[in-house]
Scaffold this motif. Structure first.
Motif, PDB file in Angstrom:
ATOM      1  N   ILE A 210       0.842  -1.207   0.000  1.00 38.10           N
ATOM      2  CA  ILE A 210       0.000   0.000   0.000  1.00 38.10           C
ATOM      3  C   ILE A 210       0.872   1.250   0.000  1.00 38.10           C
ATOM      4  O   ILE A 210       0.554   2.246  -0.669  1.00 38.10           O
ATOM      5  N   ALA A 211       1.999   1.201   0.755  1.00 38.87           N
ATOM      6  CA  ALA A 211       2.913   2.343   0.766  1.00 38.87           C
ATOM      7  C   ALA A 211       3.515   2.569  -0.624  1.00 38.87           C
ATOM      8  O   ALA A 211       3.618   3.716  -1.097  1.00 38.87           O
ATOM      9  N   ARG A 221       3.738  11.037 -12.194  1.00 38.35           N
ATOM     10  CA  ARG A 221       4.288  11.801 -13.322  1.00 38.35           C
ATOM     11  C   ARG A 221       5.808  11.749 -13.324  1.00 38.35           C
ATOM     12  O   ARG A 221       6.452  11.661 -14.382  1.00 38.35           O
ATOM     13  N   ASP A 222       6.410  11.793 -12.123  1.00 39.91           N
ATOM     14  CA  ASP A 222       7.864  11.756 -12.023  1.00 39.91           C
ATOM     15  C   ASP A 222       8.416  10.384 -12.387  1.00 39.91           C
ATOM     16  O   ASP A 222       9.472  10.265 -13.019  1.00 39.91           O
ATOM     17  N   PHE A 223       7.701   9.317 -11.955  1.00 41.57           N
ATOM     18  CA  PHE A 223       8.194   7.971 -12.197  1.00 41.57           C
ATOM     19  C   PHE A 223       8.022   7.530 -13.644  1.00 41.57           C
ATOM     20  O   PHE A 223       8.891   6.908 -14.242  1.00 41.57           O
ATOM     21  N   PHE A 224       6.860   7.807 -14.201  1.00 45.77           N
ATOM     22  CA  PHE A 224       6.532   7.226 -15.495  1.00 45.77           C
ATOM     23  C   PHE A 224       6.251   8.254 -16.585  1.00 45.77           C
ATOM     24  O   PHE A 224       6.042   7.881 -17.734  1.00 45.77           O
ATOM     25  N   HIS A 225       6.221   9.533 -16.209  1.00 44.30           N
ATOM     26  CA  HIS A 225       5.853  10.584 -17.157  1.00 44.30           C
ATOM     27  C   HIS A 225       4.504  10.257 -17.797  1.00 44.30           C
ATOM     28  O   HIS A 225       4.302  10.436 -19.006  1.00 44.30           O
ATOM     29  N   LEU A 226       3.602   9.738 -16.959  1.00 42.60           N
ATOM     30  CA  LEU A 226       2.305   9.314 -17.453  1.00 42.60           C
ATOM     31  C   LEU A 226       1.212  10.306 -17.093  1.00 42.60           C
ATOM     32  O   LEU A 226       1.299  11.003 -16.083  1.00 42.60           O
ATOM     33  N   ARG A 227       0.209  10.336 -17.898  1.00 43.96           N
ATOM     34  CA  ARG A 227      -1.001  11.057 -17.553  1.00 43.96           C
ATOM     35  C   ARG A 227      -1.854  10.151 -16.668  1.00 43.96           C
ATOM     36  O   ARG A 227      -1.689   8.931 -16.675  1.00 43.96           O
ATOM     37  N   PRO A 228      -2.790  10.715 -15.896  1.00 45.07           N
ATOM     38  CA  PRO A 228      -3.606   9.902 -14.994  1.00 45.07           C
ATOM     39  C   PRO A 228      -4.340   8.770 -15.695  1.00 45.07           C
ATOM     40  O   PRO A 228      -4.531   7.697 -15.121  1.00 45.07           O
ATOM     41  N   THR A 229      -4.769   9.006 -16.948  1.00 45.01           N
ATOM     42  CA  THR A 229      -5.533   7.985 -17.662  1.00 45.01           C
ATOM     43  C   THR A 229      -4.712   6.729 -17.946  1.00 45.01           C
ATOM     44  O   THR A 229      -5.267   5.662 -18.170  1.00 45.01           O
ATOM     45  N   ALA A 230      -3.372   6.844 -17.926  1.00 47.81           N
ATOM     46  CA  ALA A 230      -2.514   5.683 -18.131  1.00 47.81           C
ATOM     47  C   ALA A 230      -1.975   5.141 -16.811  1.00 47.81           C
ATOM     48  O   ALA A 230      -1.744   3.937 -16.672  1.00 47.81           O
ATOM     49  N   ALA A 231      -1.775   6.007 -15.812  1.00 49.98           N
ATOM     50  CA  ALA A 231      -1.194   5.593 -14.534  1.00 49.98           C
ATOM     51  C   ALA A 231      -2.065   4.585 -13.807  1.00 49.98           C
ATOM     52  O   ALA A 231      -1.563   3.695 -13.112  1.00 49.98           O
ATOM     53  N   TRP A 232      -3.392   4.682 -13.973  1.00 52.00           N
ATOM     54  CA  TRP A 232      -4.255   3.766 -13.227  1.00 52.00           C
ATOM     55  C   TRP A 232      -4.068   2.324 -13.665  1.00 52.00           C
ATOM     56  O   TRP A 232      -4.280   1.387 -12.884  1.00 52.00           O
ATOM     57  N   LEU A 233      -3.603   2.100 -14.910  1.00 53.63           N
ATOM     58  CA  LEU A 233      -3.358   0.737 -15.381  1.00 53.63           C
ATOM     59  C   LEU A 233      -2.193   0.090 -14.637  1.00 53.63           C
ATOM     60  O   LEU A 233      -2.153  -1.130 -14.472  1.00 53.63           O
ATOM     61  N   ILE A 234      -1.239   0.911 -14.186  1.00 53.99           N
ATOM     62  CA  ILE A 234      -0.111   0.400 -13.405  1.00 53.99           C
ATOM     63  C   ILE A 234      -0.520   0.210 -11.954  1.00 53.99           C
ATOM     64  O   ILE A 234      -0.128  -0.759 -11.296  1.00 53.99           O
ATOM     65  N   LEU A 235      -1.342   1.119 -11.435  1.00 56.48           N
ATOM     66  CA  LEU A 235      -1.743   1.048 -10.030  1.00 56.48           C
ATOM     67  C   LEU A 235      -2.741  -0.072  -9.765  1.00 56.48           C
ATOM     68  O   LEU A 235      -2.774  -0.633  -8.666  1.00 56.48           O
ATOM     69  N   LEU A 236      -3.551  -0.419 -10.739  1.00 52.56           N
ATOM     70  CA  LEU A 236      -4.597  -1.421 -10.528  1.00 52.56           C
ATOM     71  C   LEU A 236      -4.043  -2.771 -10.082  1.00 52.56           C
ATOM     72  O   LEU A 236      -4.499  -3.322  -9.072  1.00 52.56           O
ATOM     73  N   PRO A 237      -3.059  -3.367 -10.771  1.00 55.05           N
ATOM     74  CA  PRO A 237      -2.549  -4.667 -10.306  1.00 55.05           C
ATOM     75  C   PRO A 237      -1.870  -4.589  -8.944  1.00 55.05           C
ATOM     76  O   PRO A 237      -1.938  -5.541  -8.157  1.00 55.05           O
ATOM     77  N   ILE A 238      -1.220  -3.456  -8.648  1.00 52.30           N
ATOM     78  CA  ILE A 238      -0.612  -3.298  -7.322  1.00 52.30           C
ATOM     79  C   ILE A 238      -1.700  -3.271  -6.253  1.00 52.30           C
ATOM     80  O   ILE A 238      -1.561  -3.862  -5.169  1.00 52.30           O
ATOM     81  N   GLY A 239      -2.795  -2.600  -6.555  1.00 52.26           N
ATOM     82  CA  GLY A 239      -3.911  -2.560  -5.624  1.00 52.26           C
ATOM     83  C   GLY A 239      -4.508  -3.938  -5.388  1.00 52.26           C
ATOM     84  O   GLY A 239      -4.896  -4.272  -4.265  1.00 52.26           O
ATOM     85  N   LEU A 240      -4.583  -4.762  -6.432  1.00 46.22           N
ATOM     86  CA  LEU A 240      -5.111  -6.117  -6.278  1.00 46.22           C
ATOM     87  C   LEU A 240      -4.218  -6.954  -5.371  1.00 46.22           C
ATOM     88  O   LEU A 240      -4.712  -7.752  -4.558  1.00 46.22           O
ATOM     89  N   VAL A 241      -2.906  -6.787  -5.492  1.00 50.82           N
ATOM     90  CA  VAL A 241      -1.974  -7.501  -4.607  1.00 50.82           C
ATOM     91  C   VAL A 241      -2.179  -7.059  -3.163  1.00 50.82           C
ATOM     92  O   VAL A 241      -2.207  -7.889  -2.237  1.00 50.82           O
ATOM     93  N   ALA A 242      -2.323  -5.757  -2.954  1.00 52.09           N
ATOM     94  CA  ALA A 242      -2.549  -5.249  -1.600  1.00 52.09           C
ATOM     95  C   ALA A 242      -3.844  -5.815  -1.020  1.00 52.09           C
ATOM     96  O   ALA A 242      -3.885  -6.223   0.154  1.00 52.09           O
ATOM     97  N   TRP A 243      -4.900  -5.862  -1.833  1.00 49.77           N
ATOM     98  CA  TRP A 243      -6.176  -6.420  -1.373  1.00 49.77           C
ATOM     99  C   TRP A 243      -6.006  -7.883  -0.956  1.00 49.77           C
ATOM    100  O   TRP A 243      -6.510  -8.306   0.098  1.00 49.77           O
ATOM    101  N   ALA A 244      -5.317  -8.689  -1.782  1.00 52.41           N
ATOM    102  CA  ALA A 244      -5.127 -10.110  -1.483  1.00 52.41           C
ATOM    103  C   ALA A 244      -4.360 -10.312  -0.186  1.00 52.41           C
ATOM    104  O   ALA A 244      -4.676 -11.203   0.614  1.00 52.41           O
ATOM    105  N   LEU A 245      -3.350  -9.478   0.054  1.00 50.13           N
ATOM    106  CA  LEU A 245      -2.550  -9.604   1.277  1.00 50.13           C
ATOM    107  C   LEU A 245      -3.359  -9.205   2.509  1.00 50.13           C
ATOM    108  O   LEU A 245      -3.256  -9.843   3.559  1.00 50.13           O
ATOM    109  N   VAL A 246      -4.158  -8.147   2.398  1.00 53.40           N
ATOM    110  CA  VAL A 246      -5.016  -7.759   3.527  1.00 53.40           C
ATOM    111  C   VAL A 246      -6.008  -8.868   3.831  1.00 53.40           C
ATOM    112  O   VAL A 246      -6.256  -9.206   4.994  1.00 53.40           O
ATOM    113  N   HIS A 247      -6.565  -9.466   2.791  1.00 49.52           N
ATOM    114  CA  HIS A 247      -7.506 -10.571   2.986  1.00 49.52           C
ATOM    115  C   HIS A 247      -6.816 -11.739   3.688  1.00 49.52           C
ATOM    116  O   HIS A 247      -7.384 -12.348   4.607  1.00 49.52           O
TER     117      HIS A 247
END
Length: 432
Positions: A210-211, A221-247
């Motif tokens: 989560i951190a 923007r600093d890490f990937f030079h991405l716009r928000p519409t593209a950044a969520w595609l990278i954050l989504l799988p990380i969020g799924l991993v965090a959800w699985a670990l909390v569960h």
């Protein structure tokens, strides 16, 4: 609209300077949740009818069908996937909405935040006390004390959107902020009182993930030079991993959704975004996930949670001999409006704050009745309070459904009357 009196004009008011943009944003949320609220009620009704039909076994077989990967603690029934997985999307948006309110909304100022916060606290304490008083003497029944403390945002705002075309925008904002804070309290209750055992290693790993998610979200923007519409595609799988670990840690998995929502950056409404900045990450996530939450996740959860075998009319009547049912119904229908109205009255007197000049105390009572629609979160807490298949478990669901319908009807009548009054005032102002 109602003209403020000279006396009221000299005293601070609740939400005295709600901007036009804020009111428009609240209106958009209400309109989106209306469809979701209709789907929620429809699927819950279908589940209830199916569970009490000659084909009831097929419903329960579908709800209890297991799918998933056992070594990751993810072999769950479809009902559990809805409660732990799909509902995490709903709670992610709750966390995001809370972050937005505290950063860029009306809750960023203590003078306006204190009233809905205290009102929400009153709307939690009074129902809990009423419930415990009704079930006094039954330690097992007392486990459900938190069931009547929650408010269903989707259901409540759907009712308000349908009947409240001319109600003041301050009342809509009050309901939304009250419901959001109420959900935050419910999240805390789930985390503190409904977590039996905790696996330390998965929890620590979840916090680390989560951190990382939060750092990437804040500096995408600093890490990937991405716009928000593209950044969520990278954050989504990380969020799924965090959800699985909390569960896997034993903490209810919906908490992961809230924590992830808190990490998303929210641009202040006065911030200079620049001509080419486009929408912020919070706006992109809300745009993509709110339809999924309101149109699919919450209705599907309601479908799998609301199906309870009542046993016909006699079974429905006999359920009301259970103190759990009486406690939940009285706590939601009476305790919620009593706690919210009383707490609002007390804090406005202590802080010398008046209601918005466009509001009357009867409007607050109407919002209190709307808050008595527990439904989604109450059903979740009922699942956590009583063992599946037990008498209290099924009776608690009957009580939640009954109380939510009664609260919705009572709020519709009262606020419908208030809405007609405000419509006449609007018409009179337009003619003058």
């Amino acid at each position: 609209m109602v003209k403020p009196s000279p006396r009221l004009a000299k005293v601070r008011a609740v939400f005295p300077s709600s901007s036009r943009d804020e009111s428009r944003r609240i209106g958009e949320i209400l309109r989106k949740e209306t469809v979701g609220g209709i789907l929620l009620v429809s699927l819950a009704a279908i589940a209830l009818l199916w569970a009490n039909s000659p084909w009831a076994e097929s419903y329960f077989a579908l709800r209890d069908f297991e799918i998933g990967y056992e070594p990751w603690h993810l072999r769950l029934s479809l009902g559990a996937w809805a409660a732990d997985g799909l509902l995490a999307i709903f709670f992610f948006l709750v966390g995001l909405e809370l972050k937005r309110e505290f950063v860029a909304g009306d809750l960023r100022r203590f003078s306006t935040a204190v009233v809905p916060i205290v009102a929400a606290v009153g709307g939690v304490i009074v129902p809990a006390v009423i419930y415990l008083a009704v079930v006094a003497g039954s330690p097992e029944a007392a486990h459900g004390w938190a069931i009547p403390t929650a408010t269903d945002i989707a259901f409540a705002v759907a009712v308000l959107a349908i009947i409240g075309s001319h109600l003041p925008s301050a009342l809509r904002i009050f309901l939304l902020t009250l419901a959001v804070v109420d959900d935050l309290i419910a999240i805390g209750i789930i985390a503190l009182f409904y977590t039996e055992t905790i696996e330390v290693l998965p929890l620590v790993l979840a916090l680390v993930v989560i951190a990382v998610y939060g750092v990437i979200a804040q500096r995408y923007r600093d890490f990937f030079h991405l716009r928000p519409t593209a950044a969520w595609l990278i954050l989504l799988p990380i969020g799924l991993v965090a959800w699985a670990l909390v569960h896997a840690s034993g903490v209810h998995a919906t908490i992961a959704g809230v924590l992830l929502g808190f990490t998303i950056p929210v641009l202040h409404k006065k911030a200079d975004r620049g001509p080419d900045s486009g929408p912020g990450l919070a706006e992109v996530f809300e745009h993509r996930f709110r339809p999924l939450s309101a149109g699919f996740a919450v209705p599907v959860f309601a479908f799998f949670s609301a199906g309870v075998a009542i046993g016909g009319g006699e079974g429905f009547v006999s359920a009301f001999t259970d103190p759990v049912v009486v406690g939940i119904v009285v706590a939601l229908v009476v305790g919620k409006p009593l706690g919210i109205t009383a707490a609002t009255w007390i804090i406005t007197r202590i802080r010398r704050i008046n209601l918005d000049p466009s509001l009357r105390w009867m409007d607050i009572v109407g919002v209190g009745l709307l808050a008595g629609i527990g439904f989604t979160v109450s059903l979740l807490v009922a699942e956590l309070s009583f063992a599946a298949g037990s008498e209290h478990h099924d009776h608690a669901k009957v009580a939640i459904l009954t109380a939510s319908v009664v609260a919705a009807l009572a709020a519709s009548v009262l606020l419908g009357i208030r809405n007609r009054r405000y419509r006449r005032l609007d018409a009179a102002d337009a003619e003058s």
